[in-house]
Design an enzyme around this catalytic site. Structure first.
Site, mmCIF file in Angstrom:
data_model
loop_
_atom_site.group_PDB
_atom_site.id
_atom_site.type_symbol
_atom_site.label_atom_id
_atom_site.label_comp_id
_atom_site.label_asym_id
_atom_site.label_seq_id
_atom_site.Cartn_x
_atom_site.Cartn_y
_atom_site.Cartn_z
ATOM 1 N N HIS A 183 74.797 13.182 -8.043
ATOM 2 C CA HIS A 183 74.530 14.148 -9.118
ATOM 3 C C HIS A 183 74.922 13.512 -10.451
ATOM 4 O O HIS A 183 75.743 14.039 -11.197
ATOM 5 C CB HIS A 183 75.265 15.458 -8.869
ATOM 6 C CG HIS A 183 74.706 16.231 -7.717
ATOM 7 N ND1 HIS A 183 73.597 17.041 -7.850
ATOM 8 C CD2 HIS A 183 75.070 16.282 -6.417
ATOM 9 C CE1 HIS A 183 73.315 17.583 -6.671
ATOM 10 N NE2 HIS A 183 74.189 17.127 -5.784
ATOM 11 N N ASP A 235 65.073 13.693 6.491
ATOM 12 C CA ASP A 235 64.174 14.763 6.955
ATOM 13 C C ASP A 235 62.719 14.449 6.642
ATOM 14 O O ASP A 235 61.830 15.241 6.961
ATOM 15 C CB ASP A 235 64.582 16.111 6.359
ATOM 16 C CG ASP A 235 64.523 16.148 4.832
ATOM 17 O OD1 ASP A 235 64.291 15.095 4.200
ATOM 18 O OD2 ASP A 235 64.733 17.238 4.264
ATOM 19 N N ASP A 259 72.743 17.437 4.921
ATOM 20 C CA ASP A 259 72.822 18.287 3.724
ATOM 21 C C ASP A 259 72.301 19.687 4.070
ATOM 22 O O ASP A 259 71.616 20.340 3.291
ATOM 23 C CB ASP A 259 72.018 17.686 2.579
ATOM 24 C CG ASP A 259 72.373 18.285 1.219
ATOM 25 O OD1 ASP A 259 73.292 19.127 1.143
ATOM 26 O OD2 ASP A 259 71.700 17.933 0.228
#
Length: 372
Positions: A183, A235, A259
């Site tokens: 982030h 994913d 996550d």
């Protein structure tokens, strides 16, 4: 006692795995190529260092939600996890860490081990929140020290470019807390400097960080050029398969995380991610504006996805078990070896789960085909 093709640190072996009092006591010596038979594949249990929720429950709810999250992920092969917090006001983070600490004193039975907390924020860049709420701020040692008394913080994600964070990284590293960069709007140089100060990984690589450009290599460039470890969400939605292959070639111990949110293991619908509402549909989880907000991924599906990209089953297993265990310094987890915890998964030849064991005890409710 379990019998099949067993993935040991020395390669595949065929025969019986034995355990007593939750620890592995004996393994077979006979080498085998698992492609030569249809016996079960027995792997180390999966270790997920980035879990926000599952089974309809969110870590930020604390209390019984923590038990629900641990039970849910155990059903999909995760035998150890880090309960991961969201960016939130200080009082909210204190409350949740206090509840994580209380849970660790009396953990739920027949569930994933909760190894401690992963503090994802609030020490992140407010210009790169992703799906994090807008409570980002710089961290100070005194505040983090107070938080660490509430629950064992094993991993902390921060933006290295914020004021004071080099000192915070050094302080955390000296105390055995693993620091990941994420982030962040930081540059390549910011990433390299943070690694020099003791940071040792990158949070959901490629997502919520400055990207790679040939004249501005960014935080992704720092990871690809210098990282030994980084986490990635496989994913096939958060990161393109080509980018995953790039990271696999560049980062020796790239490891998988989910996550995952409360929507993991649940049908499409509305869920919570911290203070925010998210929607599960089309295999993903998003905020109202379409921003990806965590995932619905489970670790057994992560394994199958990595194999679909060309990794062998043993290589994929390392990135779901051994590497995250090594990242935390846990030699008693993430491998099937005498003396290690008897945490393991049993797969059929098509890589569907057939059984999960934590400390040698079989988990109930394991699905034969994952709805992830």
């Amino acid at each position: 006692m379990l019998k099949g093709n067993i993935l040991t640190p020395d390669g595949w072996r065929h025969g019986e795995l034995q355990c007593r009092d939750g620890r592995i006591t004996a393994l077979p010596d006979t080498p085998v190529d698992p492609a030569d038979n249809d016996a079960p594949r027995i792997l180390p249990g999966f270790i997920d260092l980035h879990v926000h929720g599952g089974g309809g429950a969110d870590v930020m709810e604390g209390g019984e939600a923590l038990a629900t999250v641990a039970r849910t992920h155990a059903r999909f092969g995760t035998t150890s996890l880090l309960a991961t917090t969201m960016t939130a006001p200080d009082a909210e983070i204190r409350r949740v860490l206090g509840e994580i600490g209380a849970y660790l004193e009396a953990p739920g039975a027949l569930a994933s081990r909760v190894l401690g907390g992963h503090l994802e924020g609030p020490y992140i860049n407010p210009g790169k929140l992703g799906a994090q709420p807008s409570h980002a701020r710089s961290g100070v040692i005194e505040e983090v020290e107070a938080l660490s008394r509430l629950a064992p913080i094993r991993l902390l994600t921060l933006a290295p470019e914020l004021a004071g964070h080099h000192a915070l990284i050094r302080w955390l590293s000296e105390r055995g807390v693993r620091v990941q960069l994420g982030h962040t709007l930081g540059s390549y140089e910011d990433g390299v400097a943070a690694l020099d100060h003791g940071a040792c990984g990158f949070t959901h690589l490629f997502n919520a960080m400055t990207g790679l450009h040939h004249r501005k290599p960014g935080m992704v460039g720092a990871a690809l050029a210098h990282a030994e470890y980084a986490e990635l969400i496989p994913d096939l939605l958060h990161v393109h398969p080509g980018a995953i292959r790039t990271a696999l070639r560049c980062i020796p111990r790239l490891y998988a995380v989910t996550d995952s949110t409360a929507a993991a293991g649940m049908p499409d619908g509305e869920y919570r991610l911290g203070e925010q509402a998210v929607t599960k549909c089309l295999g993903g989880v998003r905020l109202a504006d379409g921003t990806l907000a965590g995932s619905t991924l489970t670790m057994d599906q992560a394994l199958r996805n990595l194999v679909s990209l060309g990794l062998t089953l043993a290589e994929a297993s390392d990135r779901l078990s051994r590497f995250p265990a090594d990242f935390l310094g846990r030699q008693d987890l993430g491998r099937l070896a005498p003396g290690a915890h008897a945490d393991l998964v049993v797969l059929d030849p098509h890589l569907n789960l057939r059984a999960v064991h934590v400390a040698g005890r079989r988990i109930e409710g394991v699905p034969h085909v994952t709805d992830a």
